[in-house]
Motif scaffolding. Structure first.
Motif, mmCIF file in Angstrom:
data_model
loop_
_atom_site.group_PDB
_atom_site.id
_atom_site.type_symbol
_atom_site.label_atom_id
_atom_site.label_comp_id
_atom_site.label_asym_id
_atom_site.label_seq_id
_atom_site.Cartn_x
_atom_site.Cartn_y
_atom_site.Cartn_z
ATOM 1 N N GLU A 32 1.623 -1.144 -4.907
ATOM 2 C CA GLU A 32 0.425 -0.303 -4.891
ATOM 3 C C GLU A 32 -0.555 -1.023 -5.957
ATOM 4 N N ARG A 33 -1.685 -1.366 -5.428
ATOM 5 C CA ARG A 33 -2.631 -1.680 -6.426
ATOM 6 C C ARG A 33 -3.537 -0.644 -7.393
ATOM 7 N N ILE A 34 -3.496 0.583 -7.157
ATOM 8 C CA ILE A 34 -4.094 1.537 -7.995
ATOM 9 C C ILE A 34 -3.399 2.248 -8.746
ATOM 10 N N LYS A 35 -3.082 2.084 -10.044
ATOM 11 C CA LYS A 35 -2.232 2.510 -10.848
ATOM 12 C C LYS A 35 -1.933 4.146 -10.710
ATOM 13 N N PRO A 36 -3.116 5.101 -10.750
ATOM 14 C CA PRO A 36 -2.780 6.424 -10.518
ATOM 15 C C PRO A 36 -2.033 6.700 -9.331
ATOM 16 N N LEU A 37 -2.087 5.954 -8.468
ATOM 17 C CA LEU A 37 -1.470 6.298 -7.100
ATOM 18 C C LEU A 37 -0.012 5.790 -7.209
ATOM 19 N N HIS A 38 0.233 4.764 -7.703
ATOM 20 C CA HIS A 38 1.655 4.166 -7.901
ATOM 21 C C HIS A 38 2.432 5.489 -8.669
ATOM 22 N N GLY A 40 3.247 7.567 -1.378
ATOM 23 C CA GLY A 40 4.897 7.050 -1.285
ATOM 24 C C GLY A 40 5.337 7.811 0.151
ATOM 25 N N TYR A 41 4.746 8.250 1.081
ATOM 26 C CA TYR A 41 5.304 9.000 2.339
ATOM 27 C C TYR A 41 5.912 7.917 3.215
ATOM 28 N N GLN A 42 5.223 6.790 3.629
ATOM 29 C CA GLN A 42 5.805 5.855 4.361
ATOM 30 C C GLN A 42 7.002 5.052 3.844
ATOM 31 N N ALA A 43 7.088 4.820 2.450
ATOM 32 C CA ALA A 43 7.979 4.120 1.861
ATOM 33 C C ALA A 43 9.158 5.117 2.148
ATOM 34 N N PRO A 55 -9.295 -0.390 3.455
ATOM 35 C CA PRO A 55 -9.429 -1.685 3.284
ATOM 36 C C PRO A 55 -8.105 -2.098 2.339
ATOM 37 N N LEU A 56 -7.798 -3.368 2.729
ATOM 38 C CA LEU A 56 -6.813 -4.217 1.817
ATOM 39 C C LEU A 56 -7.728 -4.956 0.803
ATOM 40 N N ARG A 57 -7.570 -4.495 -0.439
ATOM 41 C CA ARG A 57 -8.283 -5.249 -1.658
ATOM 42 C C ARG A 57 -7.350 -5.977 -2.516
ATOM 43 N N LEU A 70 2.044 -3.795 6.355
ATOM 44 C CA LEU A 70 0.912 -3.432 5.502
ATOM 45 C C LEU A 70 0.136 -2.119 5.911
ATOM 46 N N ALA A 71 -0.199 -1.245 5.056
ATOM 47 C CA ALA A 71 -0.865 0.149 5.216
ATOM 48 C C ALA A 71 -2.338 0.127 4.818
ATOM 49 N N ALA A 72 -2.945 -1.117 4.926
ATOM 50 C CA ALA A 72 -4.401 -1.211 4.714
ATOM 51 C C ALA A 72 -4.887 -2.534 5.315
ATOM 52 N N ALA A 73 -5.989 -2.517 5.941
ATOM 53 C CA ALA A 73 -6.805 -3.562 6.713
ATOM 54 C C ALA A 73 -7.521 -4.732 6.044
ATOM 55 N N GLY A 91 0.913 -1.048 0.157
ATOM 56 C CA GLY A 91 0.033 0.055 -0.032
ATOM 57 C C GLY A 91 0.681 1.213 0.064
ATOM 58 N N THR A 92 1.481 1.410 -1.239
ATOM 59 C CA THR A 92 2.445 2.823 -1.188
ATOM 60 C C THR A 92 1.620 3.912 -1.169
ATOM 61 N N GLY A 93 0.265 4.176 -1.683
ATOM 62 C CA GLY A 93 -0.420 5.293 -1.371
ATOM 63 C C GLY A 93 0.528 6.304 -2.019
ATOM 64 N N TYR A 124 3.930 -1.835 -9.038
ATOM 65 C CA TYR A 124 2.627 -1.676 -9.378
ATOM 66 C C TYR A 124 1.868 -3.211 -9.350
ATOM 67 N N GLY A 125 0.969 -3.575 -8.421
ATOM 68 C CA GLY A 125 0.727 -4.873 -8.501
ATOM 69 C C GLY A 125 -0.416 -5.129 -7.077
ATOM 70 N N ASP A 126 -0.603 -6.302 -7.039
ATOM 71 C CA ASP A 126 -1.546 -6.768 -5.710
ATOM 72 C C ASP A 126 -0.656 -7.345 -4.723
ATOM 73 N N GLY A 127 -0.409 -6.460 -3.652
ATOM 74 C CA GLY A 127 0.312 -6.596 -2.744
ATOM 75 C C GLY A 127 0.074 -7.764 -1.835
ATOM 76 N N MET A 128 -1.275 -8.386 -1.869
ATOM 77 C CA MET A 128 -1.430 -9.516 -1.076
ATOM 78 C C MET A 128 -0.637 -10.731 -1.676
ATOM 79 N N LEU A 129 -0.111 -10.545 -2.506
ATOM 80 C CA LEU A 129 0.860 -11.738 -3.227
ATOM 81 C C LEU A 129 2.212 -11.568 -2.774
HETATM 82 N N1 SAH Z 1 1.366 3.939 2.879
HETATM 83 C C1 SAH Z 1 0.619 5.117 2.907
HETATM 84 C C2 SAH Z 1 -0.764 4.761 3.222
HETATM 85 C C3 SAH Z 1 -1.496 4.514 1.853
HETATM 86 S S1 SAH Z 1 -3.322 4.076 2.087
HETATM 87 C C4 SAH Z 1 1.275 6.351 3.411
HETATM 88 O O1 SAH Z 1 2.478 6.547 2.981
HETATM 89 O O2 SAH Z 1 0.553 7.140 4.066
HETATM 90 C C5 SAH Z 1 -3.011 2.520 1.858
HETATM 91 C C6 SAH Z 1 -2.923 2.220 0.376
HETATM 92 O O3 SAH Z 1 -3.026 0.518 0.340
HETATM 93 C C7 SAH Z 1 -3.777 2.444 -0.843
HETATM 94 O O4 SAH Z 1 -3.339 3.248 -1.655
HETATM 95 C C8 SAH Z 1 -4.460 1.348 -1.456
HETATM 96 O O5 SAH Z 1 -4.733 1.417 -2.522
HETATM 97 C C9 SAH Z 1 -3.371 0.408 -1.264
HETATM 98 N N2 SAH Z 1 -3.776 -1.362 -0.908
HETATM 99 C C10 SAH Z 1 -4.919 -1.678 -0.624
HETATM 100 N N3 SAH Z 1 -4.981 -2.958 -0.954
HETATM 101 C C11 SAH Z 1 -3.852 -3.163 -1.537
HETATM 102 C C12 SAH Z 1 -3.055 -4.177 -2.037
HETATM 103 N N4 SAH Z 1 -3.727 -5.570 -2.350
HETATM 104 N N5 SAH Z 1 -1.882 -4.317 -2.826
HETATM 105 C C13 SAH Z 1 -1.416 -3.095 -2.837
HETATM 106 N N6 SAH Z 1 -1.767 -1.859 -2.262
HETATM 107 C C14 SAH Z 1 -3.214 -2.100 -1.775
#
Ligand code: SAH
Length: 295
Positions: free
Chosen positions: A191-197, A174-177, A289-291, A234-237, A170-172, A216-221
């Motif tokens: 990050e899973r959302i291309k425009p956020l990546h 990019g701050y936490q990274a 949410p983690l999606r 994980l930055a998403a629940a 969950g890069t969002g 760019y991809g599904d972080g659950m993997l």
């Molecule tokens: N790390 C960020 C917080 C991002 S918010 C910060 O620096 O503040 C959480 C992010 O998790 C969102 O951008 C959301 O799209 C992403 N996310 C949710 N499910 C994900 C998944 N399966 N893979 C990758 N990113 C995911």
């Protein structure tokens, strides 16, 4: 001893509801939902304005690439960085008062210019301890929770060895990274959302951080081709932590994740053997949410 020891995947009932050790009271302050983030953005930025001078944190470890200090930044950035150094120190002092003690984490937080990760209209609120909207119904996490998660992940279980390789899901923006890049030698963030990546890439470019890779991809993997990791955040629940991520932890390493839906808690999972993990249930939190999949 209240730590849980089990084979994963854990059933939901075993990872929620205080089964593990609670080391901290419930989190204080605002939490990171898009809704509260929007409210945070709308309210005036007065939090912690009377902060006392912070205890000077240890100097930031110098990573392979260095975020410019005001004195060494290009002219265009210089006044911007100087103007924010004091307010960033005050933010770090607040985070320290909330209980984050790791000097490396506090130094990293003091180094990264959070206002560069927030849209210009909200940048005057960049240093309040609150989540803020970043578009696509997502948020930048509050500084306290960013620091707390990194501190929990870094706590030594591996004989004090420095963190070599860590993964953020969950890069969002990019701050936490960016903060992680000052704490670990190699950072990967998915990050899973291309425009956020793309947004994260744009935000991070001027900082010239060479030890950070965005994916760019599904972080659950996870990133099995790069694993094992010395830490995963994980930055998403999710309702549970994906098994693939647990398998990508090095033995002795920590994964820190929010777990739950309406009610969420931070969990810290430690891999203690090839197929054995322990789990601690920590403070309440609230994340987006983690999606699965990508968009
Ligand atoms: N790390 C960020 C917080 C991002 S918010 C910060 O620096 O503040 C959480 C992010 O998790 C969102 O951008 C959301 O799209 C992403 N996310 C949710 N499910 C994900 C998944 N399966 N893979 C990758 N990113 C995911």
């Amino acid at each position: 001893m209240s730590d849980q020891r089990s084979n994963f995947p854990l059933p939901l009932s075993s990872v929620t509801g205080g089964a593990g050790r609670t080391t901290k009271p419930a989190a204080r302050g605002p939490v990171a939902t898009p809704q509260t983030a929007t409210r945070n953005a709308a309210s005036t930025a007065t939090q912690g304005g009377s902060a006392k001078a912070p205890p000077a944190p240890a100097p930031a470890p110098r990573p392979p690439s260095y975020v410019p200090k005001a004195s060494s930044a290009p002219a265009a950035q210089r006044s911007d960085l100087m103007a924010t150094e004091a307010v960033r120190r005050a933010m770090v002092a607040r985070v320290a008062r909330q209980g984050v003690a790791n000097p490396k984490v506090l130094a990293a937080l003091e180094t990264v210019p959070r206002h560069l990760f927030i849209e210009p209209a909200l940048s005057s609120q960049a240093y309040i301890d609150a989540s803020l909207p970043i578009g696509h119904n997502q948020t930048i996490s509050q500084p306290y929770i960013v620091a707390r998660m990194i501190e929990l992940m870094s706590e030594s279980v591996r004989g004090g060895k420095a963190l070599e390789r860590v993964l953020e899901i969950g890069t969002g923006c990019g701050y936490q990274a960016a903060v992680l890049s000052f704490v670990a030698k190699e950072v990967y963030s998915i990050e899973r959302i291309k425009p956020l990546h793309e947004l994260a890439k744009t935000n991070l470019r001027p900082l010239r951080i060479s030890n950070l890779r965005l994916q760019y991809g599904d972080g659950m993997l996870g990133l099995p081709q790069v694993a094992p990791f010395d830490g995963i955040i994980l930055a998403a629940a999710g309702l549970e932590v994906p098994q693939a991520l647990l398998e990508q932890l090095a033995i002795g390493a920590h994964l820190v994740a929010p777990v739950g839906a309406q009610v969420q808690h931070l969990h810290r999972i430690t891999r203690i053997g090839k197929s054995e993990w322990t789990s601690e249930t920590l403070e309440a939190c609230h994340f987006v949410p983690l999606r699965p999949g990508t968009i």
